[in-house]
Scaffold this motif. Structure first.
Motif, PDB file in Angstrom:
ATOM      1  N   HIS A 152      40.291  45.411  37.137  1.00 13.24           N
ATOM      2  CA  HIS A 152      38.891  45.284  37.552  1.00 13.24           C
ATOM      3  C   HIS A 152      38.095  44.730  36.379  1.00 13.24           C
ATOM      4  O   HIS A 152      38.231  45.202  35.245  1.00 13.24           O
ATOM      5  CB  HIS A 152      38.338  46.649  37.954  1.00 13.24           C
ATOM      6  N   HIS A 153      37.265  43.698  36.646  1.00 17.36           N
ATOM      7  CA  HIS A 153      36.502  43.082  35.565  1.00 17.36           C
ATOM      8  C   HIS A 153      35.009  43.274  35.833  1.00 17.36           C
ATOM      9  O   HIS A 153      34.448  42.696  36.773  1.00 17.36           O
ATOM     10  CB  HIS A 153      36.828  41.592  35.441  1.00 17.36           C
ATOM     11  N   ARG A 154      34.377  44.071  34.988  1.00 19.27           N
ATOM     12  CA  ARG A 154      32.971  44.410  35.197  1.00 19.27           C
ATOM     13  C   ARG A 154      32.043  43.202  35.045  1.00 19.27           C
ATOM     14  O   ARG A 154      31.085  43.028  35.801  1.00 19.27           O
ATOM     15  CB  ARG A 154      32.548  45.514  34.224  1.00 19.27           C
TER      16      ARG A 154
ATOM     17  N   ALA B  11      30.155  41.324  43.426  1.00 20.85           N
ATOM     18  CA  ALA B  11      31.290  41.876  44.160  1.00 20.85           C
ATOM     19  C   ALA B  11      32.126  42.698  43.186  1.00 20.85           C
ATOM     20  O   ALA B  11      31.904  42.657  41.973  1.00 20.85           O
ATOM     21  CB  ALA B  11      32.124  40.758  44.773  1.00 20.85           C
ATOM     22  N   GLU B  12      33.082  43.454  43.721  1.00 21.00           N
ATOM     23  CA  GLU B  12      34.038  44.142  42.864  1.00 21.00           C
ATOM     24  C   GLU B  12      35.221  43.205  42.653  1.00 21.00           C
ATOM     25  O   GLU B  12      36.029  43.003  43.566  1.00 21.00           O
ATOM     26  CB  GLU B  12      34.479  45.466  43.494  1.00 21.00           C
ATOM     27  N   VAL B  13      35.319  42.612  41.471  1.00 25.16           N
ATOM     28  CA  VAL B  13      36.297  41.563  41.197  1.00 25.16           C
ATOM     29  C   VAL B  13      37.504  42.137  40.466  1.00 25.16           C
ATOM     30  O   VAL B  13      37.372  42.787  39.425  1.00 25.16           O
ATOM     31  CB  VAL B  13      35.665  40.429  40.360  1.00 25.16           C
ATOM     32  N   TYR B  14      38.682  41.883  41.030  1.00 22.48           N
ATOM     33  CA  TYR B  14      39.943  42.298  40.433  1.00 22.48           C
ATOM     34  C   TYR B  14      40.767  41.053  40.127  1.00 22.48           C
ATOM     35  O   TYR B  14      40.869  40.143  40.963  1.00 22.48           O
ATOM     36  CB  TYR B  14      40.721  43.207  41.386  1.00 22.48           C
TER      37      TYR B  14
ATOM     38  N   SER C  77      32.378  40.926  37.970  1.00 18.79           N
ATOM     39  CA  SER C  77      31.838  41.642  39.133  1.00 18.79           C
ATOM     40  C   SER C  77      30.316  41.533  39.153  1.00 18.79           C
ATOM     41  O   SER C  77      29.702  41.294  40.206  1.00 18.79           O
ATOM     42  CB  SER C  77      32.255  43.113  39.096  1.00 18.79           C
TER      43      SER C  77
ATOM     44  N   ARG D 139      29.651  39.152  48.507  1.00 17.49           N
ATOM     45  CA  ARG D 139      28.737  40.161  47.971  1.00 17.49           C
ATOM     46  C   ARG D 139      29.074  41.556  48.521  1.00 17.49           C
ATOM     47  O   ARG D 139      29.175  41.765  49.726  1.00 17.49           O
ATOM     48  CB  ARG D 139      27.294  39.789  48.309  1.00 17.49           C
ATOM     49  N   GLY D 140      29.285  42.502  47.579  1.00 17.14           N
ATOM     50  CA  GLY D 140      29.568  43.883  47.952  1.00 17.14           C
ATOM     51  C   GLY D 140      31.005  44.167  48.336  1.00 17.14           C
ATOM     52  O   GLY D 140      31.337  45.310  48.651  1.00 17.14           O
ATOM     53  N   LYS D 141      31.863  43.158  48.309  1.00 15.83           N
ATOM     54  CA  LYS D 141      33.255  43.333  48.728  1.00 15.83           C
ATOM     55  C   LYS D 141      34.194  43.487  47.536  1.00 15.83           C
ATOM     56  O   LYS D 141      33.848  43.160  46.403  1.00 15.83           O
ATOM     57  CB  LYS D 141      33.701  42.135  49.575  1.00 15.83           C
ATOM     58  N   LYS D 142      35.400  43.986  47.816  1.00 11.26           N
ATOM     59  CA  LYS D 142      36.463  44.038  46.823  1.00 11.26           C
ATOM     60  C   LYS D 142      37.274  42.737  46.945  1.00 11.26           C
ATOM     61  O   LYS D 142      37.887  42.491  47.980  1.00 11.26           O
ATOM     62  CB  LYS D 142      37.391  45.229  47.051  1.00 11.26           C
TER      63      LYS D 142
END
Length: 323
Positions: free
Chosen positions: A28-30, A38-41, A33, A296-299
């Protein structure tokens, strides 16, 4: 006619490659993100000896060969990462290997293949040209040709990326995969269909080489005469027949990105994540940036396919974006 791989084939591939191919991190990269909302992995496929995911399909393909085929040897064609994958796999399994490396490939690719013990032939402007030459040599010498993407064993091997993603993050909303010949995205789509059908799988191609995008739009294989991109690992004149058939059935969302968007993504990965990513890997972030309102807002999982990039390209990117 090739048989379309199923989940059981990908699970078998995982067992086959496990002695030589370790799981790569999903981080996970803050910072990214925050940039994307979004929640970016990041699926870190460059974090291995060959610095690319192609080792997966290569190891599975050779593991499936009979003893006589192994003794005769294998041959492959590549602009980079597949060459390293086959050379590595042949080395650890003690199989003679010949690699046809494209003229555009970074010089270190041929050098690294030789270090693994492979015979290297430099020929062909792009993958399709090198592929034709390699197939001719295979016929002449009685070698087994290992296609970069258009074979069930290759698709199953690349599909192990998807197995790892769902093991590491059970509920991604979107997985973004760079698309060259189509082996990776199809393997990931098969696993997504088995583990979490509601997960969207996006494919990303350069605007200068949109072979899968155009083929799906036309509902038939489309041949491009002069595809080009800084994302050289994604440059092919035509996607594989097997991969087109799988993609036609599974219907990924396709996103095309410009050269500027790819270079900007390479810079973001350097500056925000300290990652030396090739253009193909950065194209996943380029697509995420382009479609950030949809994310936006998704993983979102970005498959960073590799880090085999010429230092000159990195210097150009830094010169363009680093103030």
């Amino acid at each position: 006619m090739f048989q379309i791989p199923e989940l059981k084939d990908i699970l078998k591939a995982q067992r086959n490659i496990s002695p030589w191919v370790r799981e790569t991190p999903l981080e996970h990269h803050r910072g990214l993100s925050a940039l994307l909302g979004a929640e970016v992995y990041l699926k870190m496929e460059m974090m291995r000896e060959t610095r690319a995911f192609k080792i997966r399909g290569a190891c599975h393909f050779i593991a499936e060969l009979g003893q006589e085929e192994r003794q005769r040897g294998v041959i492959a064609a590549s602009g980079g990462s597949h060459a390293l994958g086959v050379a590595y796999a042949a080395s650890v399994m003690k199989v003679p290997a010949t690699i046809v490396v494209t003229l555009r490939a970074p010089k270190h690719i041929a050098e690294s293949c030789r270090l693994y013990g492979a015979e290297v032939i430099v020929a062909g402007e792009v993958y399709d040209d090198a592929c034709r030459i390699a197939m001719e040599i295979a016929e002449e010498r009685g070698l087994t040709f290992i296609h970069s993407y258009d074979h069930p064993a290759i698709v199953a091997g690349q599909g192990t990326v998807g197995l790892e993603i769902f093991h590491q993050l059970p509920d991604p909303d979107v997985i973004i995969c760079p698309v060259g010949g189509g082996g990776l995205i199809n393997g990931v789509m098969i696993t997504a269909g088995a583990f979490r059908p509601e997960t969207e799988v996006w494919g990303v191609e350069p605007e200068g080489a949109p072979t899968m995008t155009e083929s799906l739009r036309a509902e038939k294989l489309v041949h491009l005469d002069n595809p080009r991109s800084v994302a050289d690992k994604l440059v092919t004149k035509e996607v594989g027949r097997l991969n087109f058939e799988i993609a036609r059935r599974l219907s990924p969302r396709m996103v095309t990105v410009s050269e500027e968007q790819i270079r900007h993504a390479m810079y973001l990965l350097l500056s925000q994540a300290n990652l030396w990513a090739e253009g193909a890997a950065a194209s996943a972030l380029a697509a995420a940036w382009k479609e950030r309102e949809s994310l936006r807002g998704k993983k979102a999982v970005l498959v960073l396919t590799g880090g085999n990039v010429d230092a000159a390209v990195i210097r150009q990117v830094l010169a363009e974006y680093h103030a």
